[in-house]
Design a protein around this motif. Structure first.
Motif, PDB file in Angstrom:
ATOM      1  N   ARG A  84       0.827  -1.148  -0.077  1.00  0.00           N
ATOM      2  CA  ARG A  84      -0.085  -0.084  -0.011  1.00  0.00           C
ATOM      3  C   ARG A  84       1.030   1.251   0.058  1.00  0.00           C
ATOM      4  O   ARG A  84       0.535   2.232  -0.971  1.00  0.00           O
ATOM      5  CB  ARG A  84      -1.112   0.069   1.452  1.00  0.00           C
ATOM      6  N   MET A  85       2.041   1.173   0.679  1.00  0.00           N
ATOM      7  CA  MET A  85       2.846   2.261   0.663  1.00  0.00           C
ATOM      8  C   MET A  85       3.562   2.487  -0.487  1.00  0.00           C
ATOM      9  O   MET A  85       3.524   3.596  -1.010  1.00  0.00           O
ATOM     10  CB  MET A  85       3.909   2.171   1.866  1.00  0.00           C
ATOM     11  N   VAL A  86       3.984   1.628  -1.200  1.00  0.00           N
ATOM     12  CA  VAL A  86       4.605   1.629  -2.401  1.00  0.00           C
ATOM     13  C   VAL A  86       3.555   2.225  -3.476  1.00  0.00           C
ATOM     14  O   VAL A  86       3.892   3.042  -4.314  1.00  0.00           O
ATOM     15  CB  VAL A  86       5.068   0.162  -3.180  1.00  0.00           C
ATOM     16  N   LEU A  87       2.231   1.689  -3.536  1.00  0.00           N
ATOM     17  CA  LEU A  87       1.243   2.114  -4.541  1.00  0.00           C
ATOM     18  C   LEU A  87       1.067   3.712  -4.387  1.00  0.00           C
ATOM     19  O   LEU A  87       0.795   4.279  -5.313  1.00  0.00           O
ATOM     20  CB  LEU A  87       0.126   1.208  -4.096  1.00  0.00           C
ATOM     21  N   GLU A  88       0.832   4.239  -3.009  1.00  0.00           N
ATOM     22  CA  GLU A  88       0.528   5.522  -2.831  1.00  0.00           C
ATOM     23  C   GLU A  88       1.731   6.443  -3.250  1.00  0.00           C
ATOM     24  O   GLU A  88       1.442   7.630  -3.667  1.00  0.00           O
ATOM     25  CB  GLU A  88       0.274   5.715  -1.321  1.00  0.00           C
ATOM     26  N   LYS A  89       2.947   5.916  -2.789  1.00  0.00           N
ATOM     27  CA  LYS A  89       4.038   6.858  -3.295  1.00  0.00           C
ATOM     28  C   LYS A  89       4.064   6.798  -4.714  1.00  0.00           C
ATOM     29  O   LYS A  89       4.390   7.977  -5.288  1.00  0.00           O
ATOM     30  CB  LYS A  89       5.518   6.057  -2.821  1.00  0.00           C
ATOM     31  N   PHE A  90       3.923   5.670  -5.423  1.00  0.00           N
ATOM     32  CA  PHE A  90       3.975   5.766  -7.000  1.00  0.00           C
ATOM     33  C   PHE A  90       2.747   6.712  -7.336  1.00  0.00           C
ATOM     34  O   PHE A  90       3.122   7.533  -8.239  1.00  0.00           O
ATOM     35  CB  PHE A  90       3.762   4.352  -7.317  1.00  0.00           C
ATOM     36  N   ALA A  91       1.642   6.775  -6.788  1.00  0.00           N
ATOM     37  CA  ALA A  91       0.383   7.136  -7.434  1.00  0.00           C
ATOM     38  C   ALA A  91       0.592   8.710  -7.286  1.00  0.00           C
ATOM     39  O   ALA A  91       0.319   9.582  -8.081  1.00  0.00           O
ATOM     40  CB  ALA A  91      -0.889   6.747  -6.852  1.00  0.00           C
ATOM     41  N   LYS A  92       1.025   9.258  -6.007  1.00  0.00           N
ATOM     42  CA  LYS A  92       1.242  10.591  -5.864  1.00  0.00           C
ATOM     43  C   LYS A  92       2.454  11.258  -6.797  1.00  0.00           C
ATOM     44  O   LYS A  92       2.248  12.238  -6.946  1.00  0.00           O
ATOM     45  CB  LYS A  92       1.321  10.734  -4.301  1.00  0.00           C
ATOM     46  N   SER A  93       3.607  10.457  -6.861  1.00  0.00           N
ATOM     47  CA  SER A  93       4.743  11.022  -7.484  1.00  0.00           C
ATOM     48  C   SER A  93       4.590  11.369  -8.836  1.00  0.00           C
ATOM     49  O   SER A  93       5.109  12.323  -9.341  1.00  0.00           O
ATOM     50  CB  SER A  93       6.053  10.003  -7.345  1.00  0.00           C
ATOM     51  N   ARG A  94       3.447  10.546  -9.426  1.00  0.00           N
ATOM     52  CA  ARG A  94       3.189  10.758 -11.002  1.00  0.00           C
ATOM     53  C   ARG A  94       2.638  12.068 -11.108  1.00  0.00           C
ATOM     54  O   ARG A  94       2.458  12.457 -12.245  1.00  0.00           O
ATOM     55  CB  ARG A  94       2.100   9.591 -11.327  1.00  0.00           C
ATOM     56  N   GLU A  95       1.998  12.798 -10.045  1.00  0.00           N
ATOM     57  CA  GLU A  95       1.250  13.960 -10.392  1.00  0.00           C
ATOM     58  C   GLU A  95       2.243  15.215  -9.838  1.00  0.00           C
ATOM     59  O   GLU A  95       1.868  16.316  -9.996  1.00  0.00           O
ATOM     60  CB  GLU A  95       0.009  13.870  -9.375  1.00  0.00           C
ATOM     61  N   LEU A  96       3.504  15.021  -9.407  1.00  0.00           N
ATOM     62  CA  LEU A  96       4.114  16.136  -8.951  1.00  0.00           C
ATOM     63  C   LEU A  96       5.089  16.799 -10.332  1.00  0.00           C
ATOM     64  O   LEU A  96       4.818  16.235 -11.367  1.00  0.00           O
ATOM     65  CB  LEU A  96       5.314  15.593  -7.996  1.00  0.00           C
ATOM     66  N   GLY A  97       5.781  17.737  -9.654  1.00  0.00           N
ATOM     67  CA  GLY A  97       6.519  18.325 -11.048  1.00  0.00           C
ATOM     68  C   GLY A  97       7.718  17.690 -11.263  1.00  0.00           C
ATOM     69  O   GLY A  97       7.995  16.527 -10.565  1.00  0.00           O
ATOM     70  N   LEU A  98       8.543  18.047 -12.279  1.00  0.00           N
ATOM     71  CA  LEU A  98       9.581  17.268 -12.574  1.00  0.00           C
ATOM     72  C   LEU A  98      10.617  16.523 -11.850  1.00  0.00           C
ATOM     73  O   LEU A  98      10.821  15.330 -11.569  1.00  0.00           O
ATOM     74  CB  LEU A  98      10.572  17.788 -13.920  1.00  0.00           C
ATOM     75  N   LEU A  99      11.309  17.242 -11.005  1.00  0.00           N
ATOM     76  CA  LEU A  99      12.609  16.943 -10.140  1.00  0.00           C
ATOM     77  C   LEU A  99      11.886  16.060  -9.000  1.00  0.00           C
ATOM     78  O   LEU A  99      12.196  14.957  -8.846  1.00  0.00           O
ATOM     79  CB  LEU A  99      13.317  18.096  -9.473  1.00  0.00           C
ATOM     80  N   PRO A 100      10.619  16.467  -8.350  1.00  0.00           N
ATOM     81  CA  PRO A 100      10.114  15.812  -7.276  1.00  0.00           C
ATOM     82  C   PRO A 100       9.505  14.593  -7.809  1.00  0.00           C
ATOM     83  O   PRO A 100       9.270  13.431  -7.261  1.00  0.00           O
ATOM     84  CB  PRO A 100       8.902  16.665  -6.562  1.00  0.00           C
ATOM     85  N   ARG A 101       8.871  14.592  -9.010  1.00  0.00           N
ATOM     86  CA  ARG A 101       8.189  13.304  -9.422  1.00  0.00           C
ATOM     87  C   ARG A 101       9.451  12.426  -9.939  1.00  0.00           C
ATOM     88  O   ARG A 101       8.943  11.089  -9.360  1.00  0.00           O
ATOM     89  CB  ARG A 101       7.591  13.635 -10.918  1.00  0.00           C
ATOM     90  N   LEU A 102      10.653  12.530 -10.216  1.00  0.00           N
ATOM     91  CA  LEU A 102      11.416  11.560 -10.672  1.00  0.00           C
ATOM     92  C   LEU A 102      12.156  11.187  -9.240  1.00  0.00           C
ATOM     93  O   LEU A 102      12.331   9.895  -9.057  1.00  0.00           O
ATOM     94  CB  LEU A 102      12.767  12.350 -11.354  1.00  0.00           C
ATOM     95  N   VAL A 103      12.263  11.839  -8.460  1.00  0.00           N
ATOM     96  CA  VAL A 103      12.731  11.658  -7.038  1.00  0.00           C
ATOM     97  C   VAL A 103      11.702  10.711  -6.294  1.00  0.00           C
ATOM     98  O   VAL A 103      11.879   9.479  -5.859  1.00  0.00           O
ATOM     99  CB  VAL A 103      12.883  12.752  -5.885  1.00  0.00           C
ATOM    100  N   GLY A 104      10.587  10.793  -6.425  1.00  0.00           N
ATOM    101  CA  GLY A 104       9.227  10.044  -5.748  1.00  0.00           C
ATOM    102  C   GLY A 104       9.334   8.946  -6.473  1.00  0.00           C
ATOM    103  O   GLY A 104       9.197   7.799  -5.644  1.00  0.00           O
ATOM    104  N   LEU A 105       9.172   8.901  -7.745  1.00  0.00           N
ATOM    105  CA  LEU A 105       9.154   7.709  -8.309  1.00  0.00           C
ATOM    106  C   LEU A 105      10.263   6.370  -8.038  1.00  0.00           C
ATOM    107  O   LEU A 105      10.084   5.315  -8.027  1.00  0.00           O
ATOM    108  CB  LEU A 105       9.253   7.669  -9.851  1.00  0.00           C
ATOM    109  N   ARG A 106      11.509   7.174  -7.948  1.00  0.00           N
ATOM    110  CA  ARG A 106      12.700   6.305  -7.603  1.00  0.00           C
ATOM    111  C   ARG A 106      12.209   5.956  -6.223  1.00  0.00           C
ATOM    112  O   ARG A 106      12.783   4.615  -5.665  1.00  0.00           O
ATOM    113  CB  ARG A 106      13.873   7.221  -7.706  1.00  0.00           C
ATOM    114  N   GLN A 107      11.931   6.874  -5.242  1.00  0.00           N
ATOM    115  CA  GLN A 107      11.694   6.109  -3.843  1.00  0.00           C
ATOM    116  C   GLN A 107      10.504   5.248  -3.703  1.00  0.00           C
ATOM    117  O   GLN A 107      10.660   4.375  -2.630  1.00  0.00           O
ATOM    118  CB  GLN A 107      11.410   7.335  -3.212  1.00  0.00           C
ATOM    119  N   SER A 108       9.706   5.285  -4.558  1.00  0.00           N
ATOM    120  CA  SER A 108       8.802   4.275  -4.614  1.00  0.00           C
ATOM    121  C   SER A 108       9.273   2.814  -4.911  1.00  0.00           C
ATOM    122  O   SER A 108       8.470   1.772  -4.421  1.00  0.00           O
ATOM    123  CB  SER A 108       7.558   4.439  -5.721  1.00  0.00           C
TER     124      SER A 108
END
Length: 324
Positions: A278-302
């Motif tokens: 569930r944590m992986v899913l939510e991190k993935f889902a929310k990161s997809r909607e962020l700006g470029l750098l936070p999106r890349l960081v968030g997707l990697r962290q997921s």
């Protein structure tokens, strides 16, 4: 019955036998050209404790005649023929998988135009019987590709990284034509329900078994001769042309649409996903909607990833342009 079963009490022996029984979900639609070869390969399995539940989606060729002929020649109860829902291949397979009126120890998907290697079921059963009946377990393999005349043309991609939910969110490593799973895994499919908005029944099976903390085994042994011909709904995706096609789909936003559908379906599965999933899913889902750098960081962290370097490069490129 094996020697180990002879040493069990009658009730225990019956349970052990039931655990080895495989219900094969065979979906057909205008498959007369290749269907007999597939049925012959099922009949030739070294593991003989199986029954075929066939479902036809309104064939207008000789498919139903072929099924009826095999039902007449096979032992009684070996082949059951049903009418499909007529809503496409995903709904067709899931309609069978979610039937409440049949129970077995193990279940397998089967396409109408492939050829199974003789030990396909035996290898799957051997691994699945090492897994707890209480934990969802799914077995899948590599495939050997063939043309319409059964000439070998290559193999599906080889995957070496461990299966898991972080991979399943973004990639399906197992073709449905190779999948065999236990009853605990089938209960997950039934809980999710038959009318689900997912891309394919096999990807969905991998996703929810891995997400629920189940065991997934990818066997590099090619257990199926995967026939490639002009009428394939889904191809083997092993060629450079297929890889370029995936890049084109990502650029058009098709992958993003797939991810939207999967995220919505997974979020609706109360009590199925583990806390970690569930944590992986939510991190993935929310990161997809962020700006470029936070999106890349968030997707990697997921932790999401594909199985190969090229696949992960494609994933990064898709993420750069918000196509994930």
């Amino acid at each position: 019955m094996g020697r180990e079963a002879e040493l069990l009490a009658p009730g225990d022996a019956a349970m052990a036998q039931a655990r080895r029984r495989v219900v094969i979900f065979l979906c057909t639609y205008n498959g007369a050209r290749f269907l007999a070869k597939q049925l012959d390969s099922i009949a030739a399995q070294t593991h003989q404790d199986w029954v075929v539940w066939a479902s036809d989606d309104g064939s207008t060729d000789a498919t139903l005649d072929i099924l009826a002929a095999y039902r007449a020649t096979w032992p009684a109860g070996r082949l059951v023929i049903n009418k499909g829902p007529g809503k496409g291949f995903v709904a067709h397979f899931l309609a069978l998988a979610c039937r409440a009126d049949l129970t077995a120890g193990l279940y397998a998907y089967a396409d109408q135009d492939d050829i199974w290697e003789k030990d396909k079921l035996a290898r799957a059963v051997a691994w699945l019987l090492t897994q707890s009946e209480e934990i969802p377990a799914l077995y899948c393999t590599r495939t050997r590709t063939i043309d319409a005349d059964n000439n070998e043309t290559g193999f599906s991609p080889m995957f070496s990284r461990p299966p898991g939910f972080s991979n399943a969110l973004i990639q399906n490593i197992g073709g449905g034509n190779t999948m065999v799973y236990n009853h605990a895994a089938r209960l997950l499919l039934m809980k999710a329900g038959e009318p689900v908005n997912v891309i394919s029944h096999d990807w969905w099976s991998y996703m929810i078994v891995a997400g629920a903390g189940g065991s997934v085994r990818y066997d590099p042994y090619p257990s199926v001769r995967y026939r490639q011909h002009g009428a394939n709904l889904i191809g083997a995706n092993a060629s450079w042309r297929a890889r370029l096609g995936r890049l084109a789909m990502a650029w058009r936003g098709r992958f993003r649409g797939w991810n939207d559908a999967h995220i919505n379906m997974l979020r609706a599965l109360d009590g199925v996903l583990t806390t970690e999933s569930r944590m992986v899913l939510e991190k993935f889902a929310k990161s997809r909607e962020l700006g470029l750098l936070p999106r890349l960081v968030g997707l990697r962290q997921s932790g999401i990833h594909r199985q190969t370097r090229l696949g992960n490069l494609t994933l990064v490129l898709a993420a750069l342009f918000k196509k994930v």
